[in-house]
Design an enzyme around this catalytic site. Structure first.
Site, PDB file in Angstrom:
ATOM      1  N   CYS A  12     -18.685 -31.522 -23.670  1.00  0.00           N
ATOM      2  CA  CYS A  12     -19.791 -31.301 -22.752  1.00  0.00           C
ATOM      3  C   CYS A  12     -21.037 -31.916 -23.386  1.00  0.00           C
ATOM      4  O   CYS A  12     -21.028 -32.310 -24.558  1.00  0.00           O
ATOM      5  CB  CYS A  12     -20.002 -29.801 -22.511  1.00  0.00           C
ATOM      6  SG  CYS A  12     -20.478 -28.877 -23.993  1.00  0.00           S
ATOM      7  N   HIS A  40     -15.829 -25.819 -32.163  1.00  0.00           N
ATOM      8  CA  HIS A  40     -14.622 -25.033 -32.394  1.00  0.00           C
ATOM      9  C   HIS A  40     -13.383 -25.918 -32.256  1.00  0.00           C
ATOM     10  O   HIS A  40     -12.537 -25.722 -31.380  1.00  0.00           O
ATOM     11  CB  HIS A  40     -14.564 -23.850 -31.430  1.00  0.00           C
ATOM     12  CG  HIS A  40     -15.573 -22.803 -31.737  1.00  0.00           C
ATOM     13  ND1 HIS A  40     -16.178 -22.019 -30.784  1.00  0.00           N
ATOM     14  CD2 HIS A  40     -16.105 -22.397 -32.921  1.00  0.00           C
ATOM     15  CE1 HIS A  40     -17.027 -21.190 -31.360  1.00  0.00           C
ATOM     16  NE2 HIS A  40     -17.002 -21.399 -32.653  1.00  0.00           N
ATOM     17  N   GLU A 130     -22.828 -18.082 -29.749  1.00  0.00           N
ATOM     18  CA  GLU A 130     -23.778 -18.076 -28.635  1.00  0.00           C
ATOM     19  C   GLU A 130     -24.184 -16.655 -28.269  1.00  0.00           C
ATOM     20  O   GLU A 130     -25.360 -16.377 -28.012  1.00  0.00           O
ATOM     21  CB  GLU A 130     -23.180 -18.766 -27.404  1.00  0.00           C
ATOM     22  CG  GLU A 130     -24.147 -18.793 -26.230  1.00  0.00           C
ATOM     23  CD  GLU A 130     -23.520 -19.256 -24.926  1.00  0.00           C
ATOM     24  OE1 GLU A 130     -23.937 -18.753 -23.868  1.00  0.00           O
ATOM     25  OE2 GLU A 130     -22.609 -20.117 -24.968  1.00  0.00           O
ATOM     26  N   CYS A 201     -22.450 -22.247 -17.566  1.00  0.00           N
ATOM     27  CA  CYS A 201     -22.834 -23.656 -17.473  1.00  0.00           C
ATOM     28  C   CYS A 201     -22.030 -24.339 -16.376  1.00  0.00           C
ATOM     29  O   CYS A 201     -20.799 -24.264 -16.356  1.00  0.00           O
ATOM     30  CB  CYS A 201     -22.601 -24.342 -18.823  1.00  0.00           C
ATOM     31  SG  CYS A 201     -22.876 -26.129 -18.789  1.00  0.00           S
ATOM     32  N   ASN A 231     -14.015 -21.403 -24.733  1.00  0.00           N
ATOM     33  CA  ASN A 231     -13.882 -22.232 -23.537  1.00  0.00           C
ATOM     34  C   ASN A 231     -12.449 -22.762 -23.401  1.00  0.00           C
ATOM     35  O   ASN A 231     -11.896 -22.832 -22.303  1.00  0.00           O
ATOM     36  CB  ASN A 231     -14.872 -23.391 -23.613  1.00  0.00           C
ATOM     37  CG  ASN A 231     -14.631 -24.444 -22.564  1.00  0.00           C
ATOM     38  OD1 ASN A 231     -14.201 -25.551 -22.881  1.00  0.00           O
ATOM     39  ND2 ASN A 231     -14.889 -24.123 -21.308  1.00  0.00           N
ATOM     40  N   SER A 273     -14.940 -28.636 -26.188  1.00  0.00           N
ATOM     41  CA  SER A 273     -15.073 -28.887 -27.622  1.00  0.00           C
ATOM     42  C   SER A 273     -13.975 -29.813 -28.149  1.00  0.00           C
ATOM     43  O   SER A 273     -13.810 -29.957 -29.359  1.00  0.00           O
ATOM     44  CB  SER A 273     -15.021 -27.553 -28.384  1.00  0.00           C
ATOM     45  OG  SER A 273     -13.839 -26.833 -28.053  1.00  0.00           O
TER      46      SER A 273
END
Length: 293
Positions: A12, A40, A130, A201, A231, A273
């Protein structure tokens, strides 16, 4: 056997920006500290380690003085910036703009809810970088929830403001929102005191419907991601629900030739990621399997 990489997979914006900042700095520095894994994904962390990126934890940060430290895309709580001032650290801040905006929203919501005896609830993974940055905006008073059972911490007779970690599942967030509404009603509260903020997001959430379509187009799906990626877990769940012949791997070494028996089409995709070079490496290995079969 046809092997195709999903063109919408890969980094991203936030992760790509952080890695670019690290590479730019390391082009003229022998080494650079990074607070926590920059991404990650073990393979990418190892690649950047070869360039001089040194991962440190919070305890190590306490002991470092007069140095440069990269803040990764996940963002950091206010305490990290206060420590940097005390230790004369130069912060190279690669916090994702989406995360920074969310931190600001959480802080304003916390200030407002404090005046109303309300509660900030964050749908996210406890301990995630986060989430730590978000809870830091609330003096660490936010309630972190991952499941319905976690909601037992919430007083539903008081105002509730809900946010989400930016990389969580959209479906998961709206399920949690619905459960909170039910519990408020059961407690005799008013839904007027409940403010739900879909802070996922869109670059992440928009991948879910695209991945479902991609997973339907192939006999087998190979999902490439680091196992620590929140994610990655969320997106693999989407893929696996659509195509049961989906497999989660960290790299090409984890591929099993038996998976590809009778397959004519293989799709490769990954988390926000997951570097494209790693998916290319997985593709090359699968094509070797196809030739030898």
């Amino acid at each position: 056997m046809n092997v195709l990489i999903d063109k919408n997979s890969g980094y991203c914006f936030g992760v790509e920006f952080a890695i670019q900042m690290a590479e730019d700095e390391l082009s003229h520095e022998h080494s650079l500290y990074c607070l926590g894994d920059i991404v990650h994904n073990r393979m990418e962390v190892e690649r950047l380690h070869g360039l001089g990126l040194r991962i440190i934890d919070r305890e190590q940060l306490e002991e470092i003085h007069d140095a440069k430290v990269l803040i990764r895309a996940h963002g950091e709580p206010p305490a990290t910036y206060e420590l940097a001032l005390r230790n004369n650290l130069e912060l190279i801040d690669a916090s994702c703009p989406v995360v920074l905006k969310l931190q600001n929203r959480v802080k304003h919501a916390f200030d407002a809810s404090t005046r109303q005896q309300g509660q900030i609830v964050i749908y996210g993974q406890p301990g995630h970088a986060e989430v730590a940055g978000l809870t830091g905006q609330t003096l660490n008073q936010a309630i972190i929830v991952m499941s319905e059972a976690d909601l037992d911490q919430v007083d539903f007779t008081r105002p509730v403001t809900l946010f989400s970690q930016t990389t969580k599942s959209t479906a998961g967030f709206y399920h949690m929102k619905a459960v909170i509404e039910e519990r408020i009603k059961a407690a005799g509260g008013s839904l007027d005191s409940f403010d739900a903020n879909d802070s996922i997001c869109r670059q992440v959430s928009n991948r879910e419907p695209a991945l479902r379509i991609f997973a339907q187009q192939h006999d087998i799906i190979i999902f490439v991601s680091g196992r620590k990626s929140s994610n990655g877990k969320a997106l693999f769940s989407v893929v696996n629900q659509t195509n049961p012949r989906s497999y989660f791997v960290e790299n090409e070494q984890e591929l099993d030739e038996a998976w590809f028996e009778g397959a004519e089409s293989v799709g490769i995709c990954g988390a926000t990621s997951t570097p494209m070079w790693l998916m290319e490496r997985v593709k090359a290995r699968i094509e070797e399997v196809g030739v030898s079969a």
